[in-house]
Design a protein around this motif. Structure first.
Motif, mmCIF file in Angstrom:
data_model
loop_
_atom_site.group_PDB
_atom_site.id
_atom_site.type_symbol
_atom_site.label_atom_id
_atom_site.label_comp_id
_atom_site.label_asym_id
_atom_site.label_seq_id
_atom_site.Cartn_x
_atom_site.Cartn_y
_atom_site.Cartn_z
ATOM 1 N N TRP A 138 0.828 -1.206 0.000
ATOM 2 C CA TRP A 138 0.000 0.000 0.000
ATOM 3 C C TRP A 138 0.865 1.261 0.000
ATOM 4 N N LEU A 139 2.137 1.131 0.364
ATOM 5 C CA LEU A 139 3.002 2.293 0.542
ATOM 6 C C LEU A 139 3.839 2.623 -0.682
ATOM 7 N N GLY A 140 3.701 1.854 -1.758
ATOM 8 C CA GLY A 140 4.447 2.132 -2.969
ATOM 9 C C GLY A 140 5.944 2.001 -2.762
ATOM 10 N N GLU A 141 6.690 3.023 -3.187
ATOM 11 C CA GLU A 141 8.146 2.987 -3.103
ATOM 12 C C GLU A 141 8.674 3.719 -1.871
ATOM 13 N N LEU A 142 7.816 3.912 -0.887
ATOM 14 C CA LEU A 142 8.231 4.656 0.302
ATOM 15 C C LEU A 142 9.284 3.912 1.111
ATOM 16 N N LEU A 143 9.189 2.577 1.143
ATOM 17 C CA LEU A 143 10.097 1.760 1.953
ATOM 18 C C LEU A 143 11.001 0.917 1.068
ATOM 19 N N PRO A 144 12.250 0.695 1.474
ATOM 20 C CA PRO A 144 13.099 -0.242 0.736
ATOM 21 C C PRO A 144 12.530 -1.656 0.846
ATOM 22 N N ALA A 145 12.704 -2.448 -0.188
ATOM 23 C CA ALA A 145 12.224 -3.837 -0.148
ATOM 24 C C ALA A 145 12.882 -4.586 0.987
ATOM 25 N N GLY A 146 12.075 -5.396 1.670
ATOM 26 C CA GLY A 146 12.615 -6.216 2.750
ATOM 27 C C GLY A 146 12.900 -5.486 4.040
ATOM 28 N N THR A 147 12.264 -4.320 4.236
ATOM 29 C CA THR A 147 12.487 -3.569 5.483
ATOM 30 C C THR A 147 12.153 -4.427 6.701
ATOM 31 N N GLY A 148 11.104 -5.221 6.603
ATOM 32 C CA GLY A 148 10.780 -6.164 7.672
ATOM 33 C C GLY A 148 10.020 -5.556 8.823
ATOM 34 N N LEU A 149 10.496 -5.780 10.032
ATOM 35 C CA LEU A 149 9.796 -5.396 11.250
ATOM 36 C C LEU A 149 10.401 -4.126 11.838
ATOM 37 N N LEU A 150 9.544 -3.202 12.224
ATOM 38 C CA LEU A 150 9.999 -1.994 12.902
ATOM 39 C C LEU A 150 9.599 -2.076 14.373
#
Length: 275
Positions: A84-96
């Motif tokens: 849903w966030l498009g390209e906002l996050l790098p792939a594989g960011t995982g858990l915050l």
């Protein structure tokens, strides 16, 4: 829900009330995000939750402030949220993992309050965001003196949020052609039925999107920095086992947008709203 279809519906909704030119610029301020609510069994957004144990990669040090351990408040499973966030996050960011110095809840260690008094509530040292690759993350027991809150799995409903009434983002809209005489009050009056629009976020607990500041404030960022260059990560209302202290308040975390896109969560900062 499809982000582009939802955003188009949002633009049409606003155009009927604001006119197409202003609506296009206004909806340009919309940011994708999620309403967070307690999940029914089987409906959680991956491993997203309030409280519980931290989910860290082995060897990751537990964050501290002046040597005192911070407490875990929440986990967001971005691998589930990313589409849903498009390209906002790098792939594989995982858990915050979202940590804070807990000097206020019923569980807090008395020494935590003393440490907290030595720092501003927006000091980066009193709140930390640590990412962990989902395939490597393990439940990590909190150290002594760190508060542990009862876990509440979260469901995440996608949508779009727009700036609240005092957000500096309104300044850019007011400078747009055709919108010079509109302010946040004018627009919000025209959109008084906003909660009825599918895809509009209006929950107390949210991930990403834009923050809501009930006191009429806006994100406090380091001196000299532009708040419009920051992105919202998480909003926690005062409806939880944890408390921000004093008379109350909501907890927020923000991060420079360039750091978010690069996956540099060490630059995330707490931006709480006290009252």
């Amino acid at each position: 829900m499809d982000p582009e279809i939802t955003l188009t519906a949002l633009r049409d909704f606003c155009a009927d009330r604001l006119g197409p030119q202003v609506a296009t610029r206004f909806v340009g301020l919309a940011r994708p995000g999620f309403e967070l609510t307690e999940a029914e069994p089987g409906q959680a957004a991956g491993r997203s939750r309030f409280g519980g144990r931290a989910l860290l990669e082995p060897g990751t040090p537990w964050p501290t402030c002046d040597g005192f351990p911070l407490s875990l408040l929440a986990v967001l499973d971005t691998d589930v949220l990313a589409p849903w966030l498009g390209e906002l996050l790098p792939a594989g960011t995982g858990l915050l993992n979202f940590f804070v110095l807990d000097g206020d809840s019923e569980q807090s260690d008395p020494a935590a309050c003393e440490v907290a008094l030595a720092h501003q509530s927006t000091d980066p040292r009193v709140g930390r965001v640590i990412a962990a690759r989902a395939a490597h993350a393990v439940e990590t027991r909190a150290p002594a003196r760190s508060s542990v809150f009862e876990p509440v799995p979260w469901a995440a409903s996608p949508g779009f949020s727009l700036p609240d009434a005092f957000d500096p983002a309104w300044d850019s809209l007011a400078r747009s052609p055709g919108a010079e005489h509109l302010d946040s009050y004018d627009i919000r009056t025209a959109l008084s039925d906003w909660p009825e629009q599918p895809g509009a976020l209006h929950a107390d607990d949210t991930a990403f999107g834009r923050p809501v500041f009930p006191t009429g404030s806006y994100p406090t960022v380091p001196a000299g920095e532009d708040p419009n260059r920051y992105h919202h990560l998480l909003q926690l209302s005062d409806h939880h086992e944890w408390s921000i202290g004093g008379e109350g308040g909501w907890m927020h975390w923000s991060i420079p947008t360039d750091a978010l896109r690069a996956g540099d969560f060490g630059r995330a900062i707490p931006t709480p709203d006290h009252w």
